[in-house]
Design a protein around this motif. Structure first.
Motif, PDB file in Angstrom:
ATOM      1  N   ALA A   1       0.656  -1.204   0.031  1.00  0.00           N
ATOM      2  CA  ALA A   1       0.011   0.099  -0.056  1.00  0.00           C
ATOM      3  C   ALA A   1       0.943   1.181   0.020  1.00  0.00           C
ATOM      4  CB  ALA A   1      -0.985   0.030   1.543  1.00  0.00           C
ATOM      5  N   GLY A   2       1.898   1.241  -0.326  1.00  0.00           N
ATOM      6  CA  GLY A   2       2.994   2.570  -0.333  1.00  0.00           C
ATOM      7  C   GLY A   2       4.252   2.093   0.382  1.00  0.00           C
ATOM      8  N   ASN A   3       4.828   1.115   0.834  1.00  0.00           N
ATOM      9  CA  ASN A   3       5.879   0.911   1.636  1.00  0.00           C
ATOM     10  C   ASN A   3       6.908   1.312   0.657  1.00  0.00           C
ATOM     11  OD1 ASN A   3       5.555   0.042   4.398  1.00  0.00           O
ATOM     12  ND2 ASN A   3       4.547  -1.870   3.430  1.00  0.00           N
ATOM     13  N   ASN A   4       7.168   1.105  -0.546  1.00  0.00           N
ATOM     14  CA  ASN A   4       8.132   1.230  -1.553  1.00  0.00           C
ATOM     15  C   ASN A   4       8.492   2.755  -1.827  1.00  0.00           C
ATOM     16  OD1 ASN A   4       8.604  -1.587  -1.838  1.00  0.00           O
ATOM     17  ND2 ASN A   4       8.686  -1.648  -3.865  1.00  0.00           N
ATOM     18  N   ASN A   5       7.434   3.401  -1.356  1.00  0.00           N
ATOM     19  CA  ASN A   5       7.655   4.884  -1.563  1.00  0.00           C
ATOM     20  C   ASN A   5       8.578   5.582  -0.788  1.00  0.00           C
ATOM     21  OD1 ASN A   5       5.293   4.420  -3.242  1.00  0.00           O
ATOM     22  ND2 ASN A   5       3.873   5.745  -1.671  1.00  0.00           N
ATOM     23  N   GLN A   6       8.966   4.723   0.156  1.00  0.00           N
ATOM     24  CA  GLN A   6      10.093   4.988   1.284  1.00  0.00           C
ATOM     25  C   GLN A   6      11.440   4.479   1.054  1.00  0.00           C
ATOM     26  OE1 GLN A   6       8.759   7.510   2.852  1.00  0.00           O
ATOM     27  NE2 GLN A   6       6.683   7.257   2.040  1.00  0.00           N
ATOM     28  N   ILE A   7      11.514   3.655   0.021  1.00  0.00           N
ATOM     29  CA  ILE A   7      13.144   3.089  -0.084  1.00  0.00           C
ATOM     30  C   ILE A   7      13.371   3.411  -1.767  1.00  0.00           C
ATOM     31  CG2 ILE A   7      12.349   1.131   1.468  1.00  0.00           C
ATOM     32  CD1 ILE A   7      11.941  -0.555  -0.865  1.00  0.00           C
ATOM     33  N   PRO A   8      14.876   3.254  -1.899  1.00  0.00           N
ATOM     34  CA  PRO A   8      15.317   3.738  -3.168  1.00  0.00           C
ATOM     35  C   PRO A   8      15.084   2.466  -3.944  1.00  0.00           C
ATOM     36  CG  PRO A   8      17.092   3.180  -1.510  1.00  0.00           C
ATOM     37  CD  PRO A   8      15.849   3.216  -0.848  1.00  0.00           C
ATOM     38  N   THR A   9      13.900   2.598  -4.735  1.00  0.00           N
ATOM     39  CA  THR A   9      13.649   1.547  -5.942  1.00  0.00           C
ATOM     40  C   THR A   9      12.828   1.962  -6.901  1.00  0.00           C
ATOM     41  OG1 THR A   9      12.690  -0.614  -6.238  1.00  0.00           O
ATOM     42  CG2 THR A   9      11.558   0.702  -4.791  1.00  0.00           C
ATOM     43  N   VAL A  10      13.066   1.470  -8.235  1.00  0.00           N
ATOM     44  CA  VAL A  10      12.290   1.963  -9.333  1.00  0.00           C
ATOM     45  C   VAL A  10      10.855   1.097  -9.124  1.00  0.00           C
ATOM     46  CG1 VAL A  10      14.136   2.401 -10.941  1.00  0.00           C
ATOM     47  CG2 VAL A  10      13.230  -0.013 -10.918  1.00  0.00           C
ATOM     48  N   ALA A  11      10.585   0.311  -8.305  1.00  0.00           N
ATOM     49  CA  ALA A  11       9.294  -0.547  -8.129  1.00  0.00           C
ATOM     50  C   ALA A  11       8.212   0.378  -7.458  1.00  0.00           C
ATOM     51  CB  ALA A  11       9.502  -1.980  -7.463  1.00  0.00           C
ATOM     52  N   ARG A  12       7.954   1.339  -7.947  1.00  0.00           N
ATOM     53  CA  ARG A  12       6.901   2.334  -7.150  1.00  0.00           C
ATOM     54  C   ARG A  12       5.730   2.562  -8.198  1.00  0.00           C
ATOM     55  NH1 ARG A  12      10.422   7.080  -4.591  1.00  0.00           N
ATOM     56  NH2 ARG A  12      11.632   5.806  -3.234  1.00  0.00           N
ATOM     57  N   SER A  13       4.652   3.118  -7.461  1.00  0.00           N
ATOM     58  CA  SER A  13       3.425   3.477  -8.192  1.00  0.00           C
ATOM     59  C   SER A  13       2.827   4.720  -7.299  1.00  0.00           C
ATOM     60  CB  SER A  13       2.655   2.367  -8.155  1.00  0.00           C
ATOM     61  OG  SER A  13       2.327   1.803  -6.943  1.00  0.00           O
ATOM     62  N   ASN A  14       3.546   5.478  -7.176  1.00  0.00           N
ATOM     63  CA  ASN A  14       3.130   6.614  -6.072  1.00  0.00           C
ATOM     64  C   ASN A  14       3.044   7.964  -7.171  1.00  0.00           C
ATOM     65  OD1 ASN A  14       5.922   6.843  -6.398  1.00  0.00           O
ATOM     66  ND2 ASN A  14       6.033   8.141  -4.293  1.00  0.00           N
ATOM     67  N   PHE A  15       2.217   7.700  -8.123  1.00  0.00           N
ATOM     68  CA  PHE A  15       2.169   8.816  -9.239  1.00  0.00           C
ATOM     69  C   PHE A  15       0.888   8.404 -10.119  1.00  0.00           C
ATOM     70  CE2 PHE A  15       5.391   5.790 -10.387  1.00  0.00           C
ATOM     71  CZ  PHE A  15       5.089   5.221 -11.528  1.00  0.00           C
ATOM     72  N   GLU A  16       0.446   9.519 -10.665  1.00  0.00           N
ATOM     73  CA  GLU A  16      -0.846   9.188 -11.555  1.00  0.00           C
ATOM     74  C   GLU A  16      -0.302   8.485 -12.814  1.00  0.00           C
ATOM     75  OE1 GLU A  16      -2.487  12.995 -12.470  1.00  0.00           O
ATOM     76  OE2 GLU A  16      -3.099  13.543 -10.200  1.00  0.00           O
TER      77      GLU A  16
END
Length: 352
Positions: free
Chosen positions: A41-56
């Motif tokens: 639900a957003g843990n990856n937003n807080q780590i340095p990885t390209v595996a993110r989806s915190n954008f439109e």
């Protein structure tokens, strides 16, 4: 609108109303989640990885139309399950700085997109391994004890529903993509390797007080849009060899459930299997009001996920409810709702 499609929409509406109405006194005090992008639900937003989806356009159908780090246009299955349990309508990410321990008292997810059972899988995209998720859980236990008191925290943690969703990345992002594990194991041996980790992880959770545990089975991996896109020889149909592996792995995981239910006193371990309902949707999409199963809503729908699903991509669909998949790897909110509803009626019914 045709009669068949009308029936499909009526079914989805009925499911949503039923799920929304199940807000009686909770049988479980919290939902605690470990896993990969299907439940991050957003843990990856807080780590340095390209595996993110915190954008439109991720999150465009979430409350407020905001991207949260969920790999969907809206909510994910554990959100719906939390709501059905009479708890909050979504399960917050542990590393999200906008939440505090008070927000985690009814549920929390330690999941990390790109993770798996195998530590080598989490290394691929530098995400949070399963064992690091477990360390976060131990930290959470201490914080919860300090917040509500040790006695209440112990009761909450022993009665909570623990859910996992792992394994897809171990095969699709690791075993079938990189050479290391294939040089060490054939596919059956690798399954046994992962099953051993699943067994040990479950026993560790049990030793820490967990009693109600749901192990998530694999979906039909060969039917993900990314795999269909690259299945040129098979006319872009589902890759049956991957689905066969998923079925074999799920059968082995079922064996772990049966084994540990006999071995560990007081445990209530179940297998939550999304494979049957996902295949039913893919084979008969119109029954559920879907129009597209082979490609996703985001961008061209063939291979994009994460940053490739940028907000300015002109091909992104206007109505995600017509699509089974949001991006090339992850279901839409509507599909997540159907999966959650099926699990609630079957394996999770004894808990919720």
């Amino acid at each position: 609108m045709g009669t068949e499609m009308f029936k499909g929409w009526l079914l989805i509406l009925t499911q949503f109303l039923v799920l929304s109405s199940i807000v009686v006194e909770a049988k479980v005090p919290a939902v605690i989640v470990f896993g990969d992008s299907s439940v991050d639900a957003g843990n990856n937003n807080q780590i340095p990885t390209v595996a993110r989806s915190n954008f439109e356009p991720y999150g465009r159908d979430f409350d407020g139309g905001r991207p949260t780090g969920r790999f969907s246009n809206g909510r994910i299955p554990t959100d719906f399950i939390s709501q059905a349990a009479g708890l909050q309508p979504f399960v917050p990410a542990y590393l999200d700085p906008s939440y505090r321990i008070s927000d985690f008292a009814q549920g929390v997810t330690f999941a990390s997109a790109g993770s798996g059972y195998d530590n080598a899988t989490s290394d691929v995209l530098s995400v949070i391994s399963l064992w690091k998720q477990l360390e976060y859980y131990k930290d959470y236990r201490k914080k919860l004890g300090a917040y509500v008191g040790e006695e209440k925290a112990s009761k909450t943690l022993s009665e909570a529903l623990y859910m996992t969703s792992l394994g897809t990345n171990d095969f699709m992002e690791n075993y079938y993509t990189l050479p290391d594990r294939r040089s060490q194991y054939n596919v059956d041996q690798y399954q046994h390797f992962l099953i051993g980790i699943a067994r040990n992880f479950t026993k560790t959770l049990y030793s820490l007080g967990a009693r109600k545990i749901s192990l998530g089975a694999l979906p039909p991996m060969g039917c993900l849009p990314l795999e269909r896109t690259t299945n040129f020889a098979g006319d872009h149909e589902c890759v049956q060899s991957y689905n066969i592996v998923a079925l074999a792995f799920n059968d082995k995981l079922k064996g772990v459930v049966e084994e540990l239910n006999k071995e560990l006193p007081g445990i209530r371990l179940v297998l939550s299997n999304p494979y049957p309902i996902m295949m039913q949707i893919v084979r008969n999409p119109s029954l559920y009001g879907f129009e597209e199963t082979a490609i996703a809503c985001c961008a061209t729908g063939m291979f994009e996920m994460g940053y490739a699903c940028g907000r300015y991509n002109p091909f992104t669909c206007t109505d995600a409810n017509k699509y089974v998949f949001w991006d090339s790897f992850h279901p839409t909110e509507k599909t997540n709702l159907i999966i959650a509803q099926r699990l609630l009626k079957t394996t999770l019914s004894e808990f919720i």
